[in-house]
Design an enzyme around this catalytic site. Structure first.
Site, short mmCIF file in Angstrom:
data_model
loop_
_atom_site.label_atom_id
_atom_site.label_comp_id
_atom_site.label_asym_id
_atom_site.label_seq_id
_atom_site.Cartn_x
_atom_site.Cartn_y
_atom_site.Cartn_z
N GLY A 97 0.77 -1.23 0.00
CA GLY A 97 0.00 0.00 0.00
C GLY A 97 0.80 1.28 0.00
N GLY A 99 2.65 2.37 -2.63
CA GLY A 99 2.78 2.91 -3.98
C GLY A 99 3.91 2.31 -4.79
N LYS A 100 4.28 1.07 -4.47
CA LYS A 100 5.38 0.41 -5.21
C LYS A 100 5.07 0.33 -6.70
CE LYS A 100 5.11 -3.48 -3.01
NZ LYS A 100 4.02 -3.14 -2.09
N THR A 101 3.83 -0.03 -7.03
CA THR A 101 3.47 -0.22 -8.44
C THR A 101 3.56 1.08 -9.22
OG1 THR A 101 2.01 -2.05 -7.84
CG2 THR A 101 1.69 -1.05 -10.00
N ASP A 124 3.24 -9.16 -8.03
CA ASP A 124 2.34 -8.90 -6.91
C ASP A 124 0.96 -9.48 -7.22
OD1 ASP A 124 0.79 -7.91 -4.84
OD2 ASP A 124 1.76 -5.95 -4.83
N ASN A 348 7.10 8.13 -0.46
CA ASN A 348 5.97 8.49 -1.31
C ASN A 348 4.86 9.17 -0.50
OD1 ASN A 348 4.50 8.58 -3.69
ND2 ASN A 348 3.68 6.52 -3.50
#
Length: 411
Positions: A97, A99-101, A124, A348
């Site tokens: 949750g 914001g890796k993507t 993921d 982030n």
């Protein structure tokens, strides 16, 4: 301060990709890497025989990059990441949750816009990469992304496919598990007597993290084939922290697992020989130990890739909260213990300074500043280069939004 909404309103329409293709099919088993060409009438696929050189047509600048280890210093941060045509891998990971993507997708767009044929892969289970690019990337197929200046392909891998592969590796000739494994040796009646070895649990249940490891190993196999050597930057959007850490310990786990099977073999070798001599039963095909040994070798290769300081970098992504920073510190320590190269930390969702009288915003920003102070004082995180990403006024979806975010993070 520029906002995403104003950026999108002022941006020109998304241009079509500067590449086209007609055939991109991989022979890798378990994942079909054939391209999806039905996304839109303008979507095309890159030819397997096309050879591309990386063109660095950007203006080189000496950029100011913040580091928590020292005061602001003058280095060309993104130039270091984008320079050279040798293939490099970037793994982005962290707490769920954070914001890796979005960060991974923005890096992929940034690489492509700087001339690198790029592949971004998500292991993921959440399948957020499709949402980030506003395209359907599911199905285990390479999907061309329109807009960047160089070829950009995206791929989401279904972890369930990896679990199925592990189960098949532990089964004999299409059987259903440990019972068939023993039956194939003529010793089905010994299953209960050898229950203390927990062989059934070992063979029928994939260990945590194995699905992601198999997925990454499959992508590596795919990229090693000559027709796909065009990709010079590979970005992995990894599963949350726990999966990544378990992935790195898998070779040791499988060593112990195979040891159990070999121990079982020693116990029943004489009985197997006796049954074969009486009934003329022959073993057909490789047994579970051989299959698991091959699987272990692939996991070792994945771990070696993670540890390769010349071609791989792990980038930790976090948000400015006490819980997220604490988990990032533990992740950094674990990665260091496993000899995985880590240089950068992305924080982030930072609130920008505000001159308004918003009490909530003021309190929230002070809380975030305390989290940043934690990073500067943390023994693990303070040595990493700090990269800040703001909380934007709109959801990050589509190439234009990812380009906006990438221009902020990857300077």
């Amino acid at each position: 301060m520029a906002t995403l909404s104003s950026y999108l309103l002022s941006s020109p329409p998304l241009c079509k990709s500067r590449f086209s293709a007609t055939s991109l099919v991989s022979g890798i088993d378990f994942i079909s890497f054939s391209p999806r060409t039905t996304l839109s009438s303008s979507s095309t696929v890159l030819p397997a025989i096309l050879s591309l050189s990386v063109k660095h047509n950007r203006r080189r600048n000496s950029l100011q990059v913040k580091s928590v280890a020292s005061p602001t210093e003058t280095i060309s941060e993104f130039d270091e990441m984008v320079s050279g045509t040798k293939r490099k891998y970037y793994m982005l990971g962290g707490k769920g949750g954070v914001g890796k993507t979005s960060c991974a997708a923005s890096l992929a767009v940034r690489f492509a816009n700087n001339g690198h044929p790029t592949l971004v892969v998500s292991t993921d289970p959440a399948h957020s990469l499709s949402d980030s690019f506003a395209q359907d990337l599911t199905g285990g197929m390479l999907v061309p992304v329109e807009g960047p200046e160089a070829p950009l392909f995206a791929l989401e891998i279904n972890p369930e496919k990896a679990r199925e592969e592990f189960r098949s590796a532990s089964q004999m000739n299409g059987g259903t598990g440990v019972k068939d494994f023993m039956d194939g040796m003529g010793l089905g009646m010994l299953v209960e007597q050898l229950g203390e070895l927990k062989l059934g649990e070992l063979l029928d249940t994939p260990p945590p993290g194995l699905d992601e490891a198999i997925a990454i190993s499959k992508v590596i196999q795919f990229l090693e084939s000559p027709e796909y050597n065009m990709f010079t930057r590979i970005v992995f959007d990894t599963a949350p922290t726990g999966h990544t850490l378990r992935l790195l310990s898998l070779p040791d786990f499988l060593d112990a697992s195979i040891g159990k099977i070999l121990k079982l073999r020693q116990k029943i070798t004489s009985a197997t020989s006796a049954i074969k001599s009486v009934f003329g039963k022959e073993e057909k095909g490789p047994d579970a130990a051989d299959k698991l040994e091959k699987l272990r070798e692939r996991m070792v290769k994945v771990r070696e890739l993670f540890r390769d300081t010349e071609s791989t970098e792990f980038v930790i992504v976090t948000i400015p909260t006490v819980m997220a920073v604490s988990e990032s510190s533990r992740l950094s320590a674990s990665l260091k213990k496993e000899s995985v190269p880590v240089k950068r930390l992305i924080v982030n969702q930072l609130l920008p300074p505000s001159s308004s009288d918003c009490k909530f915003c003021s309190i929230k920003r002070k809380d975030q500043m305390r989290a940043l102070d934690m990073i500067r004082e943390d023994s693990e995180l303070s040595a990493l280069t700090l990269m800040e990403a703001p909380l934007v006024d709109m959801e990050i979806r589509g190439v234009p939004a990812l380009r906006f975010l990438g221009d902020i993070i990857w300077k």
